[in-house]
Design a protein around this motif. Structure first.
Motif, short mmCIF file in Angstrom:
data_model
loop_
_atom_site.label_atom_id
_atom_site.label_comp_id
_atom_site.label_asym_id
_atom_site.label_seq_id
_atom_site.Cartn_x
_atom_site.Cartn_y
_atom_site.Cartn_z
N ASP A 1 0.84 -1.21 0.00
CA ASP A 1 0.00 0.00 0.00
C ASP A 1 0.87 1.25 0.00
N ARG A 2 1.84 1.28 0.88
CA ARG A 2 2.65 2.49 1.04
C ARG A 2 3.59 2.70 -0.13
N ILE A 3 4.07 1.64 -0.74
CA ILE A 3 4.93 1.79 -1.92
C ILE A 3 4.11 2.36 -3.08
N ALA A 4 2.90 1.87 -3.25
CA ALA A 4 2.06 2.32 -4.37
C ALA A 4 1.53 3.73 -4.15
N GLN A 5 1.20 4.07 -2.90
CA GLN A 5 0.54 5.35 -2.63
C GLN A 5 1.51 6.48 -2.36
N LEU A 6 2.71 6.15 -1.85
CA LEU A 6 3.75 7.17 -1.58
C LEU A 6 3.24 8.30 -0.67
N GLY A 7 2.26 8.02 0.15
CA GLY A 7 1.72 9.05 1.02
C GLY A 7 0.99 10.15 0.28
N LEU A 8 0.66 9.91 -0.99
CA LEU A 8 0.04 10.97 -1.81
C LEU A 8 -1.42 11.21 -1.42
N GLY A 9 -2.06 10.24 -0.77
CA GLY A 9 -3.40 10.47 -0.28
C GLY A 9 -3.42 11.58 0.76
N GLN A 10 -2.47 11.52 1.72
CA GLN A 10 -2.39 12.56 2.74
C GLN A 10 -1.93 13.88 2.14
N ALA A 11 -1.01 13.81 1.18
CA ALA A 11 -0.56 15.03 0.52
C ALA A 11 -1.71 15.69 -0.23
N ALA A 12 -2.57 14.88 -0.82
CA ALA A 12 -3.72 15.43 -1.54
C ALA A 12 -4.72 16.08 -0.59
N VAL A 13 -4.86 15.53 0.63
CA VAL A 13 -5.74 16.16 1.62
C VAL A 13 -5.23 17.55 1.96
N ARG A 14 -3.92 17.67 2.17
CA ARG A 14 -3.35 18.98 2.50
C ARG A 14 -3.36 19.92 1.30
N SER A 15 -3.53 19.35 0.07
CA SER A 15 -3.53 20.18 -1.14
C SER A 15 -4.87 20.17 -1.85
N ALA A 16 -5.92 19.72 -1.15
CA ALA A 16 -7.21 19.54 -1.82
C ALA A 16 -7.81 20.84 -2.32
N ASP A 17 -7.33 21.98 -1.78
CA ASP A 17 -7.81 23.28 -2.25
C ASP A 17 -7.01 23.79 -3.44
N ALA A 18 -6.02 23.02 -3.87
CA ALA A 18 -5.19 23.43 -5.01
C ALA A 18 -5.98 23.28 -6.32
N GLY A 19 -5.40 23.76 -7.40
CA GLY A 19 -6.06 23.72 -8.69
C GLY A 19 -5.94 22.36 -9.37
N PRO A 20 -6.65 22.16 -10.48
CA PRO A 20 -6.64 20.87 -11.18
C PRO A 20 -5.25 20.48 -11.69
N ARG A 21 -4.41 21.47 -12.01
CA ARG A 21 -3.07 21.15 -12.50
C ARG A 21 -2.25 20.44 -11.41
N GLU A 22 -2.28 20.98 -10.20
CA GLU A 22 -1.52 20.39 -9.10
C GLU A 22 -2.07 19.02 -8.71
N LEU A 23 -3.40 18.93 -8.63
CA LEU A 23 -4.01 17.65 -8.25
C LEU A 23 -3.79 16.58 -9.32
N SER A 24 -3.84 16.98 -10.59
CA SER A 24 -3.56 16.02 -11.67
C SER A 24 -2.14 15.50 -11.58
N SER A 25 -1.21 16.37 -11.22
CA SER A 25 0.19 15.96 -11.12
C SER A 25 0.38 14.94 -10.00
N ILE A 26 -0.30 15.19 -8.87
CA ILE A 26 -0.24 14.23 -7.77
C ILE A 26 -0.83 12.88 -8.21
N TRP A 27 -1.94 12.92 -8.95
CA TRP A 27 -2.59 11.68 -9.37
C TRP A 27 -1.72 10.88 -10.34
N TRP A 28 -1.12 11.55 -11.32
CA TRP A 28 -0.26 10.85 -12.28
C TRP A 28 0.94 10.20 -11.58
#
Length: 487
Positions: free
Chosen positions: A59-86
């Motif tokens: 789980d942690r290898i695949a997710q790289l903590g990006l779920g928590q990073a996305a929570v802290r960045s959930a107010d960011a724009g689609p460009r930043e969120l798309s980059s996290i998702w890719w």
């Protein structure tokens, strides 16, 4: 007024997360019991447990903590969120490829080829899971725990249905499915969560990649992911040590004790921890509010979990024969209650530190635990092998206080809360737990040797004591908050 609204939201969110987590725990225990009684042997459960012990690391290898990073960045724009998702998709694809290549070696290392196959299936689940990353992060950032919890309830029901159906088929002509049921269930849960989060918060990635945004998210997330990998490594190391030294049947018996105590503590504590992370992320910068919330959430978690540990610790010898088929790991369960008492606190503090952005502190704590605890497990199993898996339970109780002290120190340093203030805030609940434990031990010893009678008596005494304690605290709180009468 804003603070009151947040507190109200957190209380409602905690209640909903509690319902979902409680149902999850009940369904997991009931479905595992059904599998053990009807179709699955302890040996098969032990084999599945070896694979399951690896899943959190995957789980942690695949997710790289990006779920928590996305929570802290959930107010960011689609460009930043798309980059996290890719970035998340790339990591999940890489893990899936490595899993397929390594599957034969993994199976050979543990003496069962099916372990490698289970790892591959779980890696495929993680790739599917990437589609819910941003929608779920948005819901958590909004503190929409009621909505998220309702969806998780449907996911838990799907997991239980798939698990029992697969085990049933395994008991009627397809023996390998008896082990596969422990992976098919989580896959069904992921499918429901993926569809549900996309319905609730539809989101599609853009074909862009902002290196700076991805790097910032990765810097935070990888530290947290490494910390969580270390957490799951040391909390799964006892299974692996017992499997290597004492065999898979011993793993299955020990797992019953572990799930009855430490898994129950984890499931209930995650009610508070799940709410704590986004709550502290929103409070970052307000030191006074952070300190107050730390004491409040830790005390809340103690009140949720302490009654369970009192009942299990005192009545384990009665509960295990009632709930599980023989053999029983009564002594191991009672020893693990000591560890559980510390972990009530230690589940809240990492969520707080991560929410405030101190992922490195969480990494330090888990790194210390990942060195100290597995070394203690291996040493105990080698030196005190005559005691069997009980030696590993004792190693838990002896080694875990070391990283626990480090974690508390880091949390208090970051929040500016003194040890005296922290201890004073928790003292009433701790005092209640000690007094109630003494009372239940006395009641247990005074009753005849009837497991049902003694288990029920311990539960009744604990619940009555807890009810009186809760009512007194509520009355005191209302008296303090009530405005003075007009003269």
């Amino acid at each position: 007024m804003a603070d009151e609204n947040i507190q109200r939201t957190l209380r409602r969110g905690t209640a909903w997360v509690g319902v979902a987590s409680g149902l999850s725990g009940v369904l997991d225990v009931v479905s595992t019991l059904a599998c053990l009684w009807l179709w699955v042997s302890y040996d098969e459960l032990g084999i599945a447990t070896i694979a399951i012990a690896l899943f959190p690391v995957l789980d942690r290898i695949a997710q790289l903590g990006l779920g928590q990073a996305a929570v802290r960045s959930a107010d960011a724009g689609p460009r930043e969120l798309s980059s996290i998702w890719w970035l998340n998709v790339a990591a999940a694809c890489a893990l899936l490829a490595v899993s397929f290549v390594a599957a034969p070696a993994i199976g050979a290392a543990f003496g069962h080829a099916i372990v490698g196959s289970l790892v591959c299936a779980y890696a495929a689940k993680l790739l599917l899971q990437t589609t819910q990353l941003i929608p779920e992060a948005t819901l958590r950032r909004e503190l929409a725990f009621d909505t998220l919890s309702k969806l998780k309830i449907f996911a838990f029901l799907a997991e239980t249905t798939a698990k029992l159906t697969t085990a049933y088929l395994g008991g009627h002509g397809h023996p390998d499915l008896r082990i596969w049921c422990f992976v098919v269930g989580p896959i069904a849960s992921t499918i429901v969560m993926t569809i549900g989060t996309q319905i609730l918060r539809p989101w599609r990635p853009q074909l862009v990649f902002d290196r700076a945004a991805a790097t910032a998210a990765a810097k935070f997330g990888i530290q947290l992911s490494l910390a969580e990998m270390l957490y799951f490594a040391y909390t799964s190391a006892d299974y692996l040590v017992i499997g290597w030294v004492f065999g898979t049947t011993a793993v299955g018996v020990y797992r019953v004790a572990y799930e009855l105590v430490l898994d129950v503590v984890r499931l209930v504590s995650m009610i508070t921890a799940e709410v704590a992370f986004p709550a502290f992320a929103r409070l970052a910068g307000d030191r006074d509010a952070v300190g107050k919330q730390l004491v409040e959430l830790t005390r809340q978690n103690l009140m949720l979990v302490a009654p369970l540990l009192v009942v299990i610790g005192v009545a384990a010898g009665d509960l295990l024969p009632i709930i599980f088929p023989p053999p029983y790991a009564v002594t191991a369960a009672q020893i693990l209650c000591i560890v559980g008492a510390l972990r009530i606190v230690s589940f809240v503090l990492p969520a707080m530190l991560a929410g405030l952005g101190h992922s490195r502190d969480v990494l330090v704590y888990n790194a210390i635990a990942a060195v100290v605890c597995p070394a203690a497990f291996a040493l105990a199993a080698t030196v005190w092998g005559d005691a069997g898996y009980v030696s590993v339970a004792w190693a838990w109780a002896a080694s875990y206080p070391i990283p626990f002290v480090v974690l508390v120190w880091l949390a208090l340093q970051r929040t500016g809360v003194s040890l005296r203030t922290f201890a004073r805030g928790l003292a009433p609940v701790v005092g209640w737990a000690v007094a109630t434990t003494a009372a239940t031990i006395a009641a247990h010893a005074a009753l005849p040797d009837d497991k049902w009678l003694r288990a029920i008596a311990v539960a009744v005494v604990t619940l009555a004591s807890y009810g009186a304690f809760w009512w007194n605290r509520r009355r005191t709180s209302l008296a303090v908050d009530r405005p003075p009468a007009a003269v």
